[in-house]
Structures are given as C-alpha cells and as structure tokens.
Design a protein around this motif. Structure first.
Motif, PDB file in Angstrom:
ATOM      1  N   UNK A 410     -28.423 -49.573 -21.348  1.00  0.00           N
ATOM      2  CA  UNK A 410     -29.775 -49.937 -22.537  1.00  0.00           C
ATOM      3  C   UNK A 410     -31.075 -49.445 -22.149  1.00  0.00           C
ATOM      4  N   UNK A 411     -31.055 -50.161 -20.958  1.00  0.00           N
ATOM      5  CA  UNK A 411     -32.528 -50.110 -20.628  1.00  0.00           C
ATOM      6  C   UNK A 411     -33.488 -48.319 -20.380  1.00  0.00           C
ATOM      7  N   UNK A 412     -32.586 -47.357 -20.336  1.00  0.00           N
ATOM      8  CA  UNK A 412     -32.768 -46.277 -20.510  1.00  0.00           C
ATOM      9  C   UNK A 412     -33.090 -45.268 -21.402  1.00  0.00           C
ATOM     10  N   UNK A 413     -33.683 -44.719 -21.927  1.00  0.00           N
ATOM     11  CA  UNK A 413     -33.964 -43.925 -23.315  1.00  0.00           C
ATOM     12  C   UNK A 413     -33.256 -42.208 -22.561  1.00  0.00           C
ATOM     13  N   UNK A 414     -32.733 -41.952 -23.778  1.00  0.00           N
ATOM     14  CA  UNK A 414     -31.925 -40.960 -23.656  1.00  0.00           C
ATOM     15  C   UNK A 414     -32.341 -39.521 -22.665  1.00  0.00           C
ATOM     16  N   UNK A 415     -33.793 -38.654 -22.739  1.00  0.00           N
ATOM     17  CA  UNK A 415     -34.171 -38.178 -22.136  1.00  0.00           C
ATOM     18  C   UNK A 415     -33.862 -38.732 -20.650  1.00  0.00           C
ATOM     19  N   UNK A 416     -33.858 -39.732 -20.417  1.00  0.00           N
ATOM     20  CA  UNK A 416     -34.104 -40.802 -18.945  1.00  0.00           C
ATOM     21  C   UNK A 416     -32.425 -40.030 -18.455  1.00  0.00           C
ATOM     22  N   UNK A 417     -31.361 -40.886 -19.320  1.00  0.00           N
ATOM     23  CA  UNK A 417     -29.967 -40.471 -18.956  1.00  0.00           C
ATOM     24  C   UNK A 417     -29.843 -39.703 -18.601  1.00  0.00           C
ATOM     25  N   UNK A 418     -30.214 -38.359 -19.512  1.00  0.00           N
ATOM     26  CA  UNK A 418     -30.158 -36.775 -19.674  1.00  0.00           C
ATOM     27  C   UNK A 418     -30.330 -36.091 -18.391  1.00  0.00           C
ATOM     28  N   UNK A 456     -28.606 -47.942 -28.472  1.00  0.00           N
ATOM     29  CA  UNK A 456     -28.560 -49.108 -29.121  1.00  0.00           C
ATOM     30  C   UNK A 456     -29.127 -48.619 -30.679  1.00  0.00           C
ATOM     31  N   UNK A 457     -29.602 -47.577 -30.906  1.00  0.00           N
ATOM     32  CA  UNK A 457     -30.169 -47.048 -32.254  1.00  0.00           C
ATOM     33  C   UNK A 457     -29.832 -45.404 -32.284  1.00  0.00           C
ATOM     34  N   UNK A 458     -28.473 -45.163 -31.382  1.00  0.00           N
ATOM     35  CA  UNK A 458     -27.582 -44.473 -32.896  1.00  0.00           C
ATOM     36  C   UNK A 458     -26.197 -44.925 -32.863  1.00  0.00           C
ATOM     37  N   UNK A 459     -25.765 -44.309 -33.729  1.00  0.00           N
ATOM     38  CA  UNK A 459     -24.524 -44.292 -34.066  1.00  0.00           C
ATOM     39  C   UNK A 459     -23.269 -44.544 -32.773  1.00  0.00           C
ATOM     40  N   UNK A 460     -21.765 -44.841 -33.066  1.00  0.00           N
ATOM     41  CA  UNK A 460     -20.588 -44.463 -32.162  1.00  0.00           C
ATOM     42  C   UNK A 460     -20.539 -43.319 -32.237  1.00  0.00           C
ATOM     43  N   UNK A 461     -20.590 -42.235 -33.186  1.00  0.00           N
ATOM     44  CA  UNK A 461     -20.332 -40.805 -32.888  1.00  0.00           C
ATOM     45  C   UNK A 461     -21.948 -40.405 -31.989  1.00  0.00           C
ATOM     46  N   UNK A 462     -22.678 -40.503 -32.152  1.00  0.00           N
ATOM     47  CA  UNK A 462     -24.310 -39.845 -31.531  1.00  0.00           C
ATOM     48  C   UNK A 462     -24.026 -39.969 -30.172  1.00  0.00           C
ATOM     49  N   UNK A 463     -23.412 -41.372 -29.854  1.00  0.00           N
ATOM     50  CA  UNK A 463     -24.291 -41.814 -28.747  1.00  0.00           C
ATOM     51  C   UNK A 463     -22.642 -40.886 -27.784  1.00  0.00           C
ATOM     52  N   UNK A 464     -21.061 -40.577 -28.289  1.00  0.00           N
ATOM     53  CA  UNK A 464     -20.411 -39.696 -28.000  1.00  0.00           C
ATOM     54  C   UNK A 464     -20.737 -38.374 -26.599  1.00  0.00           C
ATOM     55  N   UNK A 465     -21.444 -37.864 -28.465  1.00  0.00           N
ATOM     56  CA  UNK A 465     -22.229 -36.786 -28.137  1.00  0.00           C
ATOM     57  C   UNK A 465     -23.178 -37.245 -26.803  1.00  0.00           C
ATOM     58  N   UNK A 466     -24.207 -37.929 -27.109  1.00  0.00           N
ATOM     59  CA  UNK A 466     -24.770 -38.413 -26.090  1.00  0.00           C
ATOM     60  C   UNK A 466     -23.755 -37.695 -24.670  1.00  0.00           C
ATOM     61  N   UNK A 467     -22.722 -38.518 -24.335  1.00  0.00           N
ATOM     62  CA  UNK A 467     -22.104 -38.598 -23.130  1.00  0.00           C
ATOM     63  C   UNK A 467     -21.583 -37.278 -22.790  1.00  0.00           C
ATOM     64  N   UNK A 468     -21.402 -36.640 -23.877  1.00  0.00           N
ATOM     65  CA  UNK A 468     -20.312 -34.835 -23.317  1.00  0.00           C
ATOM     66  C   UNK A 468     -21.876 -34.763 -23.575  1.00  0.00           C
ATOM     67  N   UNK A 469     -23.022 -34.693 -23.742  1.00  0.00           N
ATOM     68  CA  UNK A 469     -24.453 -34.054 -23.329  1.00  0.00           C
ATOM     69  C   UNK A 469     -25.114 -33.917 -21.618  1.00  0.00           C
ATOM     70  N   UNK A 470     -24.993 -35.578 -21.331  1.00  0.00           N
ATOM     71  CA  UNK A 470     -24.461 -36.294 -20.171  1.00  0.00           C
ATOM     72  C   UNK A 470     -23.277 -34.885 -19.280  1.00  0.00           C
TER      73      UNK A 470
END
Length: 612
Positions: A410-418, A456-470
C-alpha cells in the motif's frame, strides 16, 4: 412492483425515496439516489448490482449502521409501520436483532475471536429478552441445531477459528435468528464460500424462512444466486434502482441494458458444449445492452515437452503439541499429485477450500517446503537449484494471488510495484523499468497516467489487472493464477478472464488456473483436475470432465453451481451437516495406494473402492 409515494401498510419493510450521501473532501457525495421498494411478509427480495452500485449502503442505511458524522440519510424507512429514521439511538438498538437482523459477508470478521460461539449467541439472546444463563444456553443449543450444526451441545464451547467457513456462516445465521426477527438482511452471505457450501447456505436460508415465516432482503452480485433465492429483484446501477420486477421477469424480459449486461456476464455451466477451445466472454455494453462477440482462443496447445511437470508431489504441515513440541500429526495438504502443463495450455485445479490446490501452487514456487516429489520447470528441477538459480527460475513462472490488495504494497505506487521485479532481477535501468511498466499497464487495459496512483485508489478489478501486469514483468512462460477472479463482480470477472485469454493467445502463456468456480473453469480450461483432500480424484480434457463426470465428488461440485434460471427456485439440495473431511492424520499414517481407471483418452478417475 411499482413504488408509490405512500408506504405500503402490509409490507414488513417499506423504503421510500431513500437517499444516502457521504462526506468526502468537504463535499457531500450521493451514493444512493431515491430508491423505493417493499418487502412483503415471507418474501425474499434481492438487490443485485456490482461493487459500488449502492446495494450494501442501502442495507446499512436500513439498519442505521452508517457513521453519523460522515453520512446523511433522507427519505423514509418503515419496519412494521415504525419510521426507523425517526427513532432515537437507544430505540434503534432494540430494533436491531429483535425486529431486523443482518448477516454480513465475512463471518470471521463479524465474530469475536476471543469468545466462544455459544457465548456470542447467548449475548444476542439476553440483550433483547431477560432469561437465565441456563435458559440462554438451552436456546443457543436449539438455534445451533436449527442451522444444522452437528453436536451443538459440545460445539457451543468452541471458538470461531475452530469452525469451517460454512459453519461460521451458519453461526452468524443462528445469531441473526436468536430473537426471531421479522426481517433478515443478508449482505453477500455466500460470496466468499465454496460452491458446495454456498448451495447449503442458500438452501438453509430458504428452509429457515419457511419455518420462521420471516422476510429476507438479500444483497448480492451473483445472478445465479438471485435466480435460486429471490421472489422479486431490484437491479441497482450507480446508486439508482434501474429495474424492478419479479425474478422470472427480470431474467426473461429484462429491459434495461445494465440488467442484460449482468445476465450476459454470468458464466453458465454447459455453455461450452461443442466448443473445443477456451472461449472469451461477449461483454455487453452497460449503456446500450449490445453484446460483444464470444471469441474462441486461436492458438493451440503445443504437445511435446511440458513447460511444467509435477511428479508424486507430497506437501505436509507438521502439528506439534505439548511442552516439548512433540510431533503428533500432520496436515496432509498434498498427497502424491502428478500432472504436466504444456505450452499454451490452461490446466485448472478445482476443489473446495482445504483440498490442497493453493498449496500445490505455493509448492511449485518453492514458497512452501515439500516432503517429497519432483517439480520441473522447462526441464529444470526446482528443488535441485541454488538460491540464485531459483531467482532465475522464477522469471519463468509467476503467481497471481487471490487478493490483489493484500499482495500489493500500500505504500508503493503502481509504477514502483511494477518496476520492482525488473530492477531486482537486474534486467535494465530504472528508465527501462518505467518504460516496461507503462507498456504493461496498457497491455492489461489501464492507462499509463495511472502509474502514479496507490493501490487503494483502484477498484478490485483494476487491482487484479495490476497484479497480472506485475506477473508479466519478467516475461514468464507459466502463470499460476490462484483464485484470481473468485472475489470479482461478474462483469469484472468476465473482463479479467478475457484479458488472461488475450495474453495467452498473444504471448503463448501456460496457466495453472486454481479455482472453485466450475462455470469459469469450463470457460478457460483445456484440461481439468479435480482435487479432494490433497489428492487428484479425476483429471482429463475439459469436455470429458464436464460432459461425463465420473467421480462422486466431481458430480457434487457441478450439482452445487447456482444456475441463473428462476425455474430452479423450488430446488432443494440435501442439507449436509458434515464438516469438510479433515486432512489431518496422526504420526505414522500411510496413505493407501490409489488406482485410477481411464474412462476415455486422457480422462482418468480414481476408483472409489480404493478411496476409503
């Protein structure tokens, strides 16, 4: 039902022009707009819609459980003629539990872990009616027996963690029924449950409703569940009731585009008959109701050398007790499991919670220690590699977890996570990592300007897409998808499934798809393996498993899937009082030798006489 401006005197619950707003950044934002409906005596009304549609806020508004400082409710809510919004807090507390009760989605967070279930149910009883401790205990036992919990007199002394998910939900129902309320509000009570347990809970609610004569307001996003339990249905979209009617009419004559979109997104068992390849969902536009095309997977499975090979895998968790931590037994999570996964193939592992399917995924990734067996990725033995070689191996195989919010920092931006996997594996500079992150976020259907946001700024479906991207950051050949769509709304689930199939076609990925959702498994799979108590009881091509299931457990799983057909509302399954069988064995236990029979080419079933 046509809502009127007047309260229906015959209704148990009557809601008129309910509007609920929340204070956000100094402004009041309306999330429920002018909704009106009635719940009649003995009737079940379902409120259906996706996350964010306002259905749960509607139920919490009825119960007056929203925080006073940051919420505002207007309109009229009457329960047996009493205006709930006009009651003082002390009066409203007496109404909750006594006249109207609520079952929440996650029973483990609703039950107090430090008190026995008996004490918690007794508290619900004594709170509304004076009675002695002995009377409360006797009534608690009666309630536990009523919700079909075996050995109720002994189990009331146990704690919530000693019950399975389905049994905990039964405890919540017992608490809700303690004061015999006129209205039961069930907010997504089966979403987190396995399909067989879900079927039992639905049938239990229907049976208890008939016995007690109570009304039910059922909140859900699952149209299959709606078809099985509801007399009437209210469809909510963006805070408004866009369509209301009998459940049969909603399913057969649904007029609103959003209603048609919800119905079209429900995976239906048997829809893949005659279709040899996995099939994308035809996404329906929520504004127009126009369906998209159902496109089959174009690439074929490359038979030959498997990309993943598992042989005789055994994973157990020791149980130690006493002052000296003596080994007394073990959880036999995975027992002698073997399978292959080929390039471009999806092999689904299905079964209920506790069957060992997630443990297999974690064992393959070496996130869990195994007892014995061989795991090879691209011919390389996972257990024979060094730590540095394992890191290199993990570039070929990645995992998508069930809860994307828990797996994203939760402390990392999506850019940092990817970017993190790319940098940790030293695949390039930070600039190259950022370019890779931007490319991946676009690949999963999100935009590059979202990279600055936090999870936390994304919906559940968007977060799952981010997990797939990672998971795609390291260009893997195999992805283990562990219940990656089970917690998503039906339309979001359809979008994520389509995304996985698109990526498989474009990148030649192989999936080990772990799920208990048989209807989704039928959509995405080339082959299916059914698991029970750590063992594969049936495995074969998807068409063979679904058209000709052989093992009794496979048939049980399929029979429990909710079907979006209101004609099945009268259906009653036998209510099982049994807990899921335990995989715990004493020290020295040796599993019996298993024998399999080939039903058709590649379709193997464990012989039942050997399974005792």
């Amino acid at each position: 039902m046509t809502p009127t401006s007047e309260t229906n005197a015959a209704a148990v619950l009557s809601v008129r022009n309910l509007t609920t707003s929340f204070l956000s950044e100094g402004e009041w934002k309306t999330v429920v707009r002018g909704i009106s409906f009635d719940v009649m005596p003995g009737e079940t009304v379902a409120i259906v819609g996706e996350s964010g549609s306002g259905k749960s806020v509607t139920s919490l508004s009825v119960m007056r459980l929203l925080p006073k400082t940051s919420s505002r409710i207007s309109g009229r809510i009457t329960l047996d003629g009493r205006d709930l919004l006009a009651l003082e807090d002390t009066e409203m507390r007496k109404v909750r539990g006594r006249d109207v009760a609520m079952i929440f989605q996650e029973p483990m967070t609703s039950l107090n872990p430090v008190f026995t279930v008996g004490r918690q149910i007794s508290e619900a009883l004594t709170c509304h009616k004076p009675m002695s401790a002995k009377e409360a205990q006797e009534e608690t036992i009666r309630l536990l027996e009523k919700v079909r919990i075996p050995n109720a007199a002994q189990r009331l002394r146990e704690y919530p963690h000693q019950f399975s998910g389905g049994m905990r939900q039964r405890v919540m129902i017992a608490m809700a029924l303690a004061s015999r309320p006129k209205l039961l509000i069930a907010d997504e009570p089966t979403t987190a449950l396995d399909v067989t347990i879900q079927g039992q809970i639905l049938d239990l609610i229907k049976t208890l409703q008939e016995e007690e004569g109570m009304s039910v307001l059922f909140i859900t996003h699952d149209m299959g569940v709606v078809a099985e339990i509801a007399d009437r249905t209210i469809v909510m979209y963006q805070g408004e009731a866009v369509e209301t009617g009998t459940t049969a009419d909603i399913f057969t004559k649904g007029a609103h585009p959003y209603t048609r979109a919800l119905l079209a997104a429900v995976p239906r068992m048997g829809s893949m008959i005659g279709q040899p390849d996995p099939l994308r969902f035809g996404i329906v536009d929520k504004e127009t109701g126009i369906p998209g095309a159902e496109v089959p997977l174009a690439t074929k499975v490359e038979a030959g050398k498997p990309v993943l090979s598992v042989r005789n895998l055994v994973t157990r968790y020791g149980i130690n007790k006493g002052w000296f931590g003596r080994r007394t037994g073990a959880v036999h999570a995975v027992e002698n499991v073997s399978f292959d996964l080929f390039k471009g193939e999806t092999l689904s592992l299905v079964g209920e919670s506790g069957c060992g399917k997630s443990t297999i995924g974690r064992s393959i990734m070496r996130l869990t220690d195994t007892e014995s067996g061989e795991i090879a990725v691209n011919g390389q033995n996972v257990h024979a590699v060094t730590r540095s070689e394992l890191n290199q191996l993990r570039r070929s195989i990645q995992m998508i977890f069930q809860d994307p919010f828990a797996s994203l920092n939760p402390r990392m931006t999506i850019a940092e996570a990817l970017m993190e996997p790319f940098i940790v594996h030293k695949l390039g500079t930070r600039k190259e990592a950022r370019a890779k992150a931007a490319e991946l976020i676009e690949q999963v259907g999100l935009s590059a300007d979202m990279l600055k946001r936090y999870p936390h700024e994304f919906s559940g479906g968007q977060r799952q897409r981010i997990s797939i991207a990672r998971a795609l950051t390291l260009d893997p050949k195999v992805i283990i998808a562990d219940e990656s769509v089970s917690a998503l709304d039906v339309s979001i689930k359809a979008q994520v499934v389509n995304l996985l199939l698109d990526l498989q076609e474009r990148l030649g990925l192989s999936y080990l798809f772990i799920s208990h959702d048989m209807a989704v498994v039928e959509r995405v799979s080339h082959r299916v393996a059914v698991m029970l108590l750590g063992e594969i009881v049936e495995i074969g091509p998807r068409e063979a498993i679904f058209a000709n299931p052989q093992h009794p457990y496979t048939k049980k799983l399929m029979a429990a899937v909710p079907v979006p057909d209101p004609a099945r509302r009268a259906l009653r399954r036998p209510i099982s009082n049994d807990e899921i069988m335990s995989p715990i064995r004493l020290v020295g236990y040796e599993p019996p030798a298993r024998t399999y029979r080939e039903v058709s080419p590649g379709h193997m079933v464990r012989l039942e006489e050997e399974a005792a």
